[in-house]
Design a protein around this motif. Structure first.
Motif, PDB file in Angstrom:
ATOM      1  N   PRO A  12      31.443   4.653  17.565  1.00 40.11           N
ATOM      2  CA  PRO A  12      32.501   3.658  17.386  1.00 40.11           C
ATOM      3  C   PRO A  12      33.890   4.200  17.707  1.00 40.11           C
ATOM      4  N   LYS A  13      34.014   5.517  17.806  1.00 40.26           N
ATOM      5  CA  LYS A  13      35.323   6.123  18.049  1.00 40.26           C
ATOM      6  C   LYS A  13      35.585   6.369  19.535  1.00 40.26           C
ATOM      7  N   CYS A  14      34.660   7.039  20.230  1.00 44.16           N
ATOM      8  CA  CYS A  14      34.908   7.398  21.629  1.00 44.16           C
ATOM      9  C   CYS A  14      33.983   6.674  22.608  1.00 44.16           C
ATOM     10  N   VAL A  15      33.077   5.843  22.116  1.00 46.08           N
ATOM     11  CA  VAL A  15      32.155   5.034  22.913  1.00 46.08           C
ATOM     12  C   VAL A  15      31.139   5.892  23.682  1.00 46.08           C
ATOM     13  N   PHE A  16      30.882   7.129  23.221  1.00 52.80           N
ATOM     14  CA  PHE A  16      29.803   7.947  23.781  1.00 52.80           C
ATOM     15  C   PHE A  16      28.487   7.230  23.490  1.00 52.80           C
ATOM     16  N   GLN A  17      27.543   7.240  24.445  1.00 53.00           N
ATOM     17  CA  GLN A  17      26.265   6.550  24.269  1.00 53.00           C
ATOM     18  C   GLN A  17      25.104   7.512  24.476  1.00 53.00           C
ATOM     19  N   HIS A  18      24.006   7.244  23.751  1.00 53.24           N
ATOM     20  CA  HIS A  18      22.787   8.034  23.888  1.00 53.24           C
ATOM     21  C   HIS A  18      21.605   7.128  23.560  1.00 53.24           C
ATOM     22  N   THR A  19      20.489   7.310  24.255  1.00 57.52           N
ATOM     23  CA  THR A  19      19.278   6.531  23.999  1.00 57.52           C
ATOM     24  C   THR A  19      18.113   7.473  23.743  1.00 57.52           C
ATOM     25  N   THR A  20      17.286   7.136  22.741  1.00 56.32           N
ATOM     26  CA  THR A  20      16.117   7.921  22.373  1.00 56.32           C
ATOM     27  C   THR A  20      14.895   7.021  22.365  1.00 56.32           C
ATOM     28  N   GLN A  48      11.512  -0.372  22.167  1.00 57.98           N
ATOM     29  CA  GLN A  48      10.898   0.922  22.447  1.00 57.98           C
ATOM     30  C   GLN A  48      11.908   2.065  22.371  1.00 57.98           C
ATOM     31  N   PHE A  49      13.210   1.749  22.354  1.00 57.99           N
ATOM     32  CA  PHE A  49      14.253   2.761  22.383  1.00 57.99           C
ATOM     33  C   PHE A  49      15.298   2.478  21.309  1.00 57.99           C
ATOM     34  N   VAL A  50      15.925   3.547  20.820  1.00 57.01           N
ATOM     35  CA  VAL A  50      17.070   3.428  19.924  1.00 57.01           C
ATOM     36  C   VAL A  50      18.303   3.743  20.766  1.00 57.01           C
TER      37      VAL A  50
END
Length: 65
Positions: A46-54, A39-41
């Motif tokens: 790969p560089k700073c490991v920042f994460q986001h979910t949509t 249900q989510f992406v």
């Protein structure tokens, strides 16, 4: 004349069909994968490991109490 296109079942999109996203901080293309019962992406830089979910699709209605 009727359109005779066969209907396909509701299959989740393949990773290639998911929208690309650049990292907010590095502007590097983020890795993407489906999570939460597809249900989510989930995006991860790969560089700073920042994460986001949509969320894919509409938000389900909130339960009434």
């Amino acid at each position: 004349m009727a359109n005779l296109t066969p209907s396909k079942p509701d299959l989740p999109p393949s990773p290639a069909e998911l929208p690309d996203r650049l990292c907010t901080w590095c502007q590097v293309p983020m890795k993407k994968r489906l999570v939460g019962g597809k249900q989510f992406v989930h995006y991860t830089c790969p560089k700073c490991v920042f994460q986001h979910t949509t969320r894919l699709g509409p938000k389900p209605p909130s339960p009434t109490h």
